[in-house]
Design a protein around this motif. Structure first.
Motif, PDB file in Angstrom:
ATOM      1  N   ALA A  17      39.086  40.299  46.169  1.00  0.00           N
ATOM      2  CA  ALA A  17      38.123  39.620  47.045  1.00  0.00           C
ATOM      3  C   ALA A  17      37.081  38.990  46.123  1.00  0.00           C
ATOM      4  CB  ALA A  17      37.485  40.601  48.010  1.00  0.00           C
ATOM      5  N   TYR A  18      37.347  37.783  45.670  1.00  0.00           N
ATOM      6  CA  TYR A  18      36.442  37.106  44.750  1.00  0.00           C
ATOM      7  C   TYR A  18      35.143  36.764  45.464  1.00  0.00           C
ATOM      8  CZ  TYR A  18      40.947  36.339  42.435  1.00  0.00           C
ATOM      9  OH  TYR A  18      42.172  36.501  41.866  1.00  0.00           O
ATOM     10  N   SER A  19      34.033  36.988  44.775  1.00  0.00           N
ATOM     11  CA  SER A  19      32.738  36.673  45.392  1.00  0.00           C
ATOM     12  C   SER A  19      32.377  35.207  45.233  1.00  0.00           C
ATOM     13  CB  SER A  19      31.638  37.551  44.789  1.00  0.00           C
ATOM     14  OG  SER A  19      31.539  37.332  43.393  1.00  0.00           O
ATOM     15  N   ASP A  20      32.925  34.555  44.200  1.00  0.00           N
ATOM     16  CA  ASP A  20      32.658  33.133  44.010  1.00  0.00           C
ATOM     17  C   ASP A  20      33.748  32.521  43.123  1.00  0.00           C
ATOM     18  OD1 ASP A  20      32.060  33.902  41.375  1.00  0.00           O
ATOM     19  OD2 ASP A  20      29.905  33.818  41.700  1.00  0.00           O
ATOM     20  N   GLY A  21      33.644  31.230  42.896  1.00  0.00           N
ATOM     21  CA  GLY A  21      34.651  30.518  42.114  1.00  0.00           C
ATOM     22  C   GLY A  21      34.717  30.969  40.662  1.00  0.00           C
ATOM     23  N   TRP A  22      33.548  31.323  40.080  1.00  0.00           N
ATOM     24  CA  TRP A  22      33.538  31.773  38.682  1.00  0.00           C
ATOM     25  C   TRP A  22      34.300  33.078  38.516  1.00  0.00           C
ATOM     26  CZ3 TRP A  22      32.642  28.375  35.248  1.00  0.00           C
ATOM     27  CH2 TRP A  22      31.723  27.363  35.468  1.00  0.00           C
ATOM     28  N   GLU A  23      34.093  33.991  39.440  1.00  0.00           N
ATOM     29  CA  GLU A  23      34.812  35.265  39.373  1.00  0.00           C
ATOM     30  C   GLU A  23      36.312  35.047  39.519  1.00  0.00           C
ATOM     31  OE1 GLU A  23      35.137  39.564  41.642  1.00  0.00           O
ATOM     32  OE2 GLU A  23      33.458  38.247  42.119  1.00  0.00           O
ATOM     33  N   ALA A  24      36.701  34.153  40.406  1.00  0.00           N
ATOM     34  CA  ALA A  24      38.122  33.837  40.586  1.00  0.00           C
ATOM     35  C   ALA A  24      38.695  33.233  39.312  1.00  0.00           C
ATOM     36  CB  ALA A  24      38.308  32.878  41.761  1.00  0.00           C
ATOM     37  N   GLU A  25      37.966  32.324  38.685  1.00  0.00           N
ATOM     38  CA  GLU A  25      38.440  31.682  37.461  1.00  0.00           C
ATOM     39  C   GLU A  25      38.621  32.706  36.339  1.00  0.00           C
ATOM     40  OE1 GLU A  25      37.146  28.216  34.283  1.00  0.00           O
ATOM     41  OE2 GLU A  25      36.076  28.388  36.181  1.00  0.00           O
ATOM     42  N   ILE A  26      37.663  33.581  36.166  1.00  0.00           N
ATOM     43  CA  ILE A  26      37.748  34.599  35.115  1.00  0.00           C
ATOM     44  C   ILE A  26      38.897  35.555  35.384  1.00  0.00           C
ATOM     45  CG2 ILE A  26      36.552  36.600  34.134  1.00  0.00           C
ATOM     46  CD1 ILE A  26      33.930  34.966  34.542  1.00  0.00           C
ATOM     47  N   SER A  27      39.028  36.014  36.608  1.00  0.00           N
ATOM     48  CA  SER A  27      40.086  36.959  36.957  1.00  0.00           C
ATOM     49  C   SER A  27      41.475  36.328  36.800  1.00  0.00           C
ATOM     50  CB  SER A  27      39.887  37.461  38.386  1.00  0.00           C
ATOM     51  OG  SER A  27      40.798  38.470  38.692  1.00  0.00           O
ATOM     52  N   LEU A  28      41.617  35.082  37.244  1.00  0.00           N
ATOM     53  CA  LEU A  28      42.903  34.398  37.106  1.00  0.00           C
ATOM     54  C   LEU A  28      43.230  34.118  35.638  1.00  0.00           C
ATOM     55  CD1 LEU A  28      42.665  32.000  40.144  1.00  0.00           C
ATOM     56  CD2 LEU A  28      44.383  33.778  39.793  1.00  0.00           C
ATOM     57  N   SER A  29      42.219  33.794  34.844  1.00  0.00           N
ATOM     58  CA  SER A  29      42.445  33.578  33.406  1.00  0.00           C
ATOM     59  C   SER A  29      42.955  34.851  32.745  1.00  0.00           C
ATOM     60  CB  SER A  29      41.153  33.125  32.724  1.00  0.00           C
ATOM     61  OG  SER A  29      40.765  31.878  33.201  1.00  0.00           O
ATOM     62  N   ARG A  30      42.340  35.970  33.080  1.00  0.00           N
ATOM     63  CA  ARG A  30      42.795  37.259  32.522  1.00  0.00           C
ATOM     64  C   ARG A  30      44.219  37.567  32.948  1.00  0.00           C
ATOM     65  NH1 ARG A  30      37.290  40.557  33.767  1.00  0.00           N
ATOM     66  NH2 ARG A  30      36.155  39.842  31.944  1.00  0.00           N
ATOM     67  N   PHE A  31      44.500  37.355  34.235  1.00  0.00           N
ATOM     68  CA  PHE A  31      45.849  37.632  34.738  1.00  0.00           C
ATOM     69  C   PHE A  31      46.895  36.780  34.026  1.00  0.00           C
ATOM     70  CE2 PHE A  31      49.439  36.682  37.456  1.00  0.00           C
ATOM     71  CZ  PHE A  31      49.887  37.954  37.773  1.00  0.00           C
ATOM     72  N   LEU A  32      46.618  35.481  33.904  1.00  0.00           N
ATOM     73  CA  LEU A  32      47.587  34.587  33.274  1.00  0.00           C
ATOM     74  C   LEU A  32      47.741  34.875  31.783  1.00  0.00           C
ATOM     75  CD1 LEU A  32      46.735  31.315  35.182  1.00  0.00           C
ATOM     76  CD2 LEU A  32      48.824  32.678  35.368  1.00  0.00           C
ATOM     77  N   TRP A  33      46.673  35.312  31.117  1.00  0.00           N
ATOM     78  CA  TRP A  33      46.790  35.693  29.709  1.00  0.00           C
ATOM     79  C   TRP A  33      47.707  36.900  29.584  1.00  0.00           C
ATOM     80  CZ3 TRP A  33      46.205  39.633  26.313  1.00  0.00           C
ATOM     81  CH2 TRP A  33      46.229  39.284  24.967  1.00  0.00           C
ATOM     82  N   ARG A  34      47.489  37.922  30.432  1.00  0.00           N
ATOM     83  CA  ARG A  34      48.366  39.115  30.405  1.00  0.00           C
ATOM     84  C   ARG A  34      49.804  38.729  30.741  1.00  0.00           C
ATOM     85  NH1 ARG A  34      44.176  41.295  33.384  1.00  0.00           N
ATOM     86  NH2 ARG A  34      45.471  41.253  35.252  1.00  0.00           N
TER      87      ARG A  34
END
Length: 74
Positions: A17-34
């Motif tokens: 449950a992303y609180s904003d676009g920045w949190e979504a971007e950071i979380s998706l970046s981490r996921f895609l890196w893994r």
């Protein structure tokens, strides 16, 4: 490509449950890196996409091109 997006949606987006676009971007970046650097893929012989990409040798019959399209000096 569709399989990748399905994986991103079901293993990341739908579980957060992303609180904003920045949190979504950071979380998706981490996921895609893994996904590309840590997670082994059965279709790649239990290697990561990064391992497979870095194993590929350039084809000697094709000249190397730069971003501008000019041949690079070897």
């Amino acid at each position: 490509m569709e399989r990748l997006w399905r994986t991103v949606k079901y293993e990341e987006v739908y579980l957060r449950a992303y609180s904003d676009g920045w949190e979504a971007e950071i979380s998706l970046s981490r996921f895609l890196w893994r996904y590309c650097h840590v997670r082994p893929h059965s279709s790649l012989g239990s290697k990561t996409p990064n391992e497979v990409y870095n194993q590929i040798e350039p084809c000697p019959s094709r000249p190397r091109l730069t971003m501008s399209g000019a041949r690079s000096v070897q």
